[in-house]
Write a protein that holds these residues in place. Structure first.
Motif, short mmCIF file in Angstrom:
data_model
loop_
_atom_site.label_atom_id
_atom_site.label_comp_id
_atom_site.label_asym_id
_atom_site.label_seq_id
_atom_site.Cartn_x
_atom_site.Cartn_y
_atom_site.Cartn_z
N ARG A 1 48.64 27.97 19.16
CA ARG A 1 48.97 29.11 20.24
C ARG A 1 47.87 29.49 21.02
N VAL A 2 46.87 29.62 20.23
CA VAL A 2 45.26 30.03 21.11
C VAL A 2 45.15 28.81 22.05
N ALA A 3 45.06 27.56 21.63
CA ALA A 3 45.03 26.69 22.51
C ALA A 3 45.59 26.56 23.68
N ALA A 4 47.00 27.05 23.61
CA ALA A 4 47.99 27.11 24.73
C ALA A 4 47.77 28.08 25.58
N GLN A 5 47.11 29.31 25.05
CA GLN A 5 46.53 30.30 25.88
C GLN A 5 45.37 30.13 26.64
N ILE A 6 44.54 29.41 25.90
CA ILE A 6 43.27 28.92 26.61
C ILE A 6 43.59 28.09 27.64
N LYS A 7 44.53 27.16 27.76
CA LYS A 7 45.03 26.06 28.46
C LYS A 7 45.60 26.85 29.62
N GLU A 8 46.39 27.76 29.36
CA GLU A 8 47.09 28.65 30.45
C GLU A 8 46.03 29.42 31.36
N LEU A 9 45.10 30.05 30.79
CA LEU A 9 44.20 30.70 31.25
C LEU A 9 43.10 29.86 32.37
N LYS A 10 42.88 28.71 31.63
CA LYS A 10 42.06 27.68 32.55
C LYS A 10 42.85 27.39 33.70
N GLU A 11 44.12 27.00 33.73
CA GLU A 11 44.71 26.75 34.79
C GLU A 11 44.93 27.83 36.01
N GLN A 12 45.01 29.37 35.41
CA GLN A 12 45.15 30.28 36.22
C GLN A 12 43.89 30.48 36.94
N ARG A 13 42.75 30.21 36.34
CA ARG A 13 41.37 30.28 36.94
C ARG A 13 41.26 29.25 37.87
N ALA A 14 41.46 28.23 37.67
CA ALA A 14 41.36 26.90 38.49
C ALA A 14 41.86 27.19 39.71
N SER A 15 43.41 27.76 39.55
CA SER A 15 43.91 28.17 40.93
C SER A 15 43.48 29.23 41.89
N ALA A 16 42.77 30.42 41.10
CA ALA A 16 41.99 31.40 41.97
C ALA A 16 40.83 30.62 42.22
N GLY A 17 40.31 29.72 41.69
CA GLY A 17 39.10 29.00 42.12
C GLY A 17 39.32 28.19 43.44
N HIS A 18 40.46 27.44 43.39
CA HIS A 18 40.83 26.87 44.85
C HIS A 18 41.13 27.83 46.00
N LEU A 19 41.34 28.91 45.87
CA LEU A 19 41.37 29.92 46.91
C LEU A 19 39.87 30.34 47.30
N ALA A 20 39.16 30.49 46.32
CA ALA A 20 37.72 30.76 46.35
C ALA A 20 37.00 29.45 47.37
N ALA A 21 37.37 28.31 46.62
CA ALA A 21 36.55 27.13 47.20
C ALA A 21 37.13 27.05 48.59
N TYR A 22 38.44 27.34 49.07
CA TYR A 22 38.91 27.29 50.52
C TYR A 22 38.35 28.39 51.08
N ALA A 23 37.96 29.45 50.71
CA ALA A 23 37.41 30.66 51.42
C ALA A 23 35.75 30.18 51.58
N GLY A 24 35.26 29.18 50.48
CA GLY A 24 33.81 29.03 50.94
C GLY A 24 32.97 29.88 50.46
#
Length: 153
Positions: free
Chosen positions: A43-66
């Motif tokens: 369960r904890v591993a699944a939560q960590i994986k989900e948080l990493k995926e959410q963070r990576a998506s926000a990271g894509h927007l930040a990378a797009y913004a430069g």
């Protein structure tokens, strides 16, 4: 587990994982709570994986913004992280537009900026941190389809 390790490792992890499972099979001592751990860890591993995926998506927007940091690499040398020179110039300009000359209109933003300055960051680095934080908020608003709401003091 082997598939995850192969995706996140440079070397083939099969030997290491086989050694781990062999050692676990040879284990003779049973620790109290082992059954509970077998339920909790996935369960904890699944939560960590989900948080990493959410963070990576926000990271894509930040990378797009430069405004996401870029790691400079050349062969085997890694030279650390630097501000990006790429990205959408208009979005980057708006994200970095902060009125610090008089007073930040948003008290939480001012507190965050001051916290980053107290951590030893220079003005430009603190502004980039604040812009990244704003970018994460914008991503969350887009993801959930909500408008920005100020938290009451």
């Amino acid at each position: 587990m082997l598939r995850w390790a192969r995706n996140h490792s440079r070397k083939d992890p099969a030997k290491l994982i086989d050694a781990i499972f062999t050692a676990l099979d040879e284990q003779t001592v049973t620790v109290i709570g082992t059954d509970a751990v077998e339920l909790v860890i996935p369960r904890v591993a699944a939560q960590i994986k989900e948080l990493k995926e959410q963070r990576a998506s926000a990271g894509h927007l930040a990378a797009y913004a430069g405004i996401a940091p870029v790691t400079r690499r050349s062969g085997t040398s890694i030279r650390g992280e630097f501000p990006a020179r790429s990205g959408n110039k208009q979005l980057k300009k708006r994200a970095l537009q902060i009125r610090l000359d008089r007073q930040l209109p948003h008290p939480e933003s001012k507190d965050y900026y001051e916290k980053k300055r107290a951590q030893g960051k220079k003005h430009n680095a603190a502004v980039i941190c604040l812009a990244r934080r704003r970018c994460d908020v914008i991503f969350s608003m887009l993801k959930h389809g909500t408008l920005y709401e100020d938290k009451p003091a």
